[in-house]
Design an enzyme around this catalytic site. Structure first.
Site, PDB file in Angstrom:
ATOM      1  NE  ARG A 229      -0.653 138.381  55.384  1.00  0.00           N
ATOM      2  CZ  ARG A 229      -0.841 138.847  56.613  1.00  0.00           C
ATOM      3  NH1 ARG A 229       0.192 139.303  57.310  1.00  0.00           N
ATOM      4  NH2 ARG A 229      -2.044 138.860  57.145  1.00  0.00           N
ATOM      5  CD  GLU A 258       5.237 133.171  56.814  1.00  0.00           C
ATOM      6  OE1 GLU A 258       4.268 132.772  57.503  1.00  0.00           O
ATOM      7  OE2 GLU A 258       5.543 134.378  56.686  1.00  0.00           O
ATOM      8  CG  HIS A 285       3.976 135.487  60.075  1.00  0.00           C
ATOM      9  ND1 HIS A 285       3.361 135.174  58.881  1.00  0.00           N
ATOM     10  CD2 HIS A 285       3.376 136.623  60.509  1.00  0.00           C
ATOM     11  CE1 HIS A 285       2.431 136.066  58.601  1.00  0.00           C
ATOM     12  NE2 HIS A 285       2.425 136.961  59.589  1.00  0.00           N
TER      13      HIS A 285
END
Length: 307
Positions: A229, A258, A285
């Site tokens: 994360r 993000e 990601h």
């Protein structure tokens, strides 16, 4: 019919299976938090990823809710404690994408150590440079893994052919040492590791775990990997560690923020600084988002829900 809302892009198998089992499936991969909150009255099941927060407010609007299926790993966006008080079953599916995360972390590491991406960019600019682009072999190195759950374990398995020594720190697991995998303290990882990869959930304990104190404790200038994360690392601390030479490079599949369109001036400046460096790799990601994992996460989620 029993109603299920799917709040993100999913493999078609998931919707097909739910429909076969008699559910009225509402596929809304772009639904907002506000839209979801007013749509929960008759919902029995909810399929989520990392896009929306399923908090007490959402759960209070859902008297018929019986289960929540989380595609992937990490339950930090779901108020699981409050869900439990309402008898709502919550499951995740880290088994579905752990292999993908392990492969991606290894791929990023090999690219950095062998300067694959950075030298490719140089060739695109018409530069053919050999000596400064000498690679460093992973074989024989010591790899530190922080967190030995599904993805940490998968990364360790992928390292098996490289004859590495693997030092694992996991605050909540013990007696897992086997073969070249050894249990270690965080201090031992910081002292001996040539590579350090984070595989922990985001909690109050792990928020900015990779911060200034962590980077300053490193003794062997390791490569740093975070595919867990974004808020597990402190972006400013990563930059300072690179500036001070505390790490050899950084492979980041996750960022603290993000949503690039919401960036402040400082956040944009930090990201641009990282992207300009040949010793940094940033991916969007996608570590656990392989084609295979896309299906496996759906299968695992439904299996755990008994559907």
């Amino acid at each position: 019919m029993r109603k299920v809302i799917i709040t993100a892009k999913v493999h078609p198998y998931l919707q097909e299976r739910l429909t076969q089992k008699g559910y009225d499936v509402v596929y809304q991969p772009q639904i907002t938090y506000e839209e979801l909150a007013v749509s929960m009255a008759e919902v029995e099941g909810l399929i989520v990823t990392t896009r929306l927060k399923i908090d007490k407010n959402i759960l209070e609007q859902a008297p018929a809710l019986r289960w929540i299926g989380r595609l992937g790993s990490g339950m930090e966006l779901i108020d699981t404690e409050y869900a439990a008080t309402k008898g709502i079953k919550c499951v995740s599916s880290p088994e579905g994408n752990r292999n993908a995360v392990g492969e991606h972390a290894l791929g990023m590491l090999l690219s950095l150590m062998n300067k694959i991406h950075s030298s490719n960019l140089e060739i695109k600019e018409g530069k053919w440079i050999r000596d400064p682009n000498r690679g460093t072999e992973l074989t024989g190195k010591t790899v530190g893994i922080i967190g030995f759950g599904n993805t940490g374990g998968a990364f360790a398995r992928h390292l098996s052919s490289f004859d590495t020594t693997i030092l694992v720190y996991d605050k909540y697991k013990f007696d897992f040492a086997k073969g070249n995998v050894r249990e270690a303290s965080l201090e031992q990882v910081a002292r001996y590791a040539d590579v350090i990869s984070f595989h922990v959930p985001l909690t109050e304990e792990t928020f900015h775990m990779a911060g200034d104190a962590f980077f300053d404790s490193l003794e062997r200038r390791p490569w740093f990997i975070n595919a867990s994360r974004g808020k597990v690392h402190d972006t400013a601390a990563v930059i300072r560690a690179l500036e001070k030479g505390k790490i050899a490079g950084a492979a980041l599949d996750v960022l603290e923020n993000e949503k690039l369109e919401t960036y402040t001036g400082l956040q944009r400046e930090q990201l641009n600084w990282l992207l300009a460096r040949p010793d940094v790799l940033v991916t969007p990601h996608i570590a656990g988002y392989s084609h295979e994992a896309f299906l496996k996460m759906a299968e695992v989620t439904l299996e755990k829900l008994g559907i």
